[in-house]
Design a protein around this motif. Structure first.
Motif, short mmCIF file in Angstrom:
data_model
loop_
_atom_site.label_atom_id
_atom_site.label_comp_id
_atom_site.label_asym_id
_atom_site.label_seq_id
_atom_site.Cartn_x
_atom_site.Cartn_y
_atom_site.Cartn_z
N GLU A 11 -1.44 8.42 22.59
CA GLU A 11 -1.56 9.15 21.33
C GLU A 11 -1.40 10.65 21.60
O GLU A 11 -2.17 11.22 22.36
CB GLU A 11 -2.93 8.91 20.68
N ASN A 13 -1.41 14.08 19.53
CA ASN A 13 -1.70 14.69 18.24
C ASN A 13 -1.50 16.19 18.34
O ASN A 13 -2.22 16.85 19.09
CB ASN A 13 -3.11 14.34 17.78
N SER A 16 -2.21 21.42 13.46
CA SER A 16 -1.47 22.15 12.44
C SER A 16 -1.16 23.58 12.89
O SER A 16 -2.02 24.27 13.43
CB SER A 16 -2.31 22.20 11.16
N ASP A 55 1.92 12.53 16.41
CA ASP A 55 1.61 12.92 15.04
C ASP A 55 1.45 14.44 15.00
O ASP A 55 0.88 15.03 15.91
CB ASP A 55 0.35 12.23 14.54
N GLU A 58 -1.58 15.53 11.47
CA GLU A 58 -1.98 14.26 10.84
C GLU A 58 -1.02 13.79 9.75
O GLU A 58 -1.39 13.04 8.85
CB GLU A 58 -3.42 14.35 10.30
N TYR A 59 0.25 14.20 9.84
CA TYR A 59 1.26 13.80 8.86
C TYR A 59 1.37 12.28 8.78
O TYR A 59 1.31 11.69 7.70
CB TYR A 59 2.62 14.40 9.22
N LYS A 61 -0.69 9.95 9.89
CA LYS A 61 -1.95 9.33 9.47
C LYS A 61 -2.09 9.40 7.95
O LYS A 61 -2.41 8.39 7.30
CB LYS A 61 -3.12 10.05 10.14
N GLN A 62 -1.83 10.57 7.36
CA GLN A 62 -1.94 10.72 5.92
C GLN A 62 -0.89 9.88 5.20
O GLN A 62 -1.16 9.30 4.15
CB GLN A 62 -1.83 12.19 5.53
#
Length: 127
Positions: A11, A13, A16, A55, A58-59, A61-62
């Motif tokens: 993963e 991440n 932002s 990701d 969190e693009y 995930k959302q």
């Protein structure tokens, strides 16, 4: 190289930043390309784990959460009407989200089509 579980996923991440739009790309194409590149780099170096999920802010995930909400509406329609629903074409990650929601609701879901035209068909399970 050693044996690993099929569930092993790296993963990555990315938090932002002002580069979110650039890193995500149109409809998530850039973030999927980054994921593909990282996965292939690991394969080329013979790493045991080569499945990667990247990701950005969190693009994904959302997006998955929003898609699951939409899938719940489709499930409701199929259950109420008994009709089959065909979705628009979607990528593999989005299809996995729909398959999970459908399975949890007791519906049958199939991926149909080839390449970029691959989509989901949702239907009630045979009695």
């Amino acid at each position: 190289m050693h044996a690993t579980s099929e569930d092993d996923v790296i993963e990555l991440n990315i938090p932002s930043t002002h580069l979110n739009g650039f890193l995500i790309g149109q409809r998530g194409e850039t973030v999927r390309a980054i994921q593909f590149l990282v996965s292939n780099a690991l394969k080329n170096k013979d790493y045991a784990v080569t499945r990667v999920n990247v990701d950005v802010a969190e693009y994904k995930k959302q997006r998955a959460e929003h898609l699951a909400e939409t899938a719940e509406e489709w499930v409701k329609k199929v259950k109420e009407t008994g009709r089959t629903i065909r979705t628009e074409a979607m990528n593999a990650a989005d299809r996995r989200t729909i398959h999970k929601v459908a399975a949890d609701a007791g519906l049958v879901s199939d991926s149909v089509g080839e390449g970029r035209d691959r989509h989901i068909v949702l239907r009630a399970a045979a009695e």
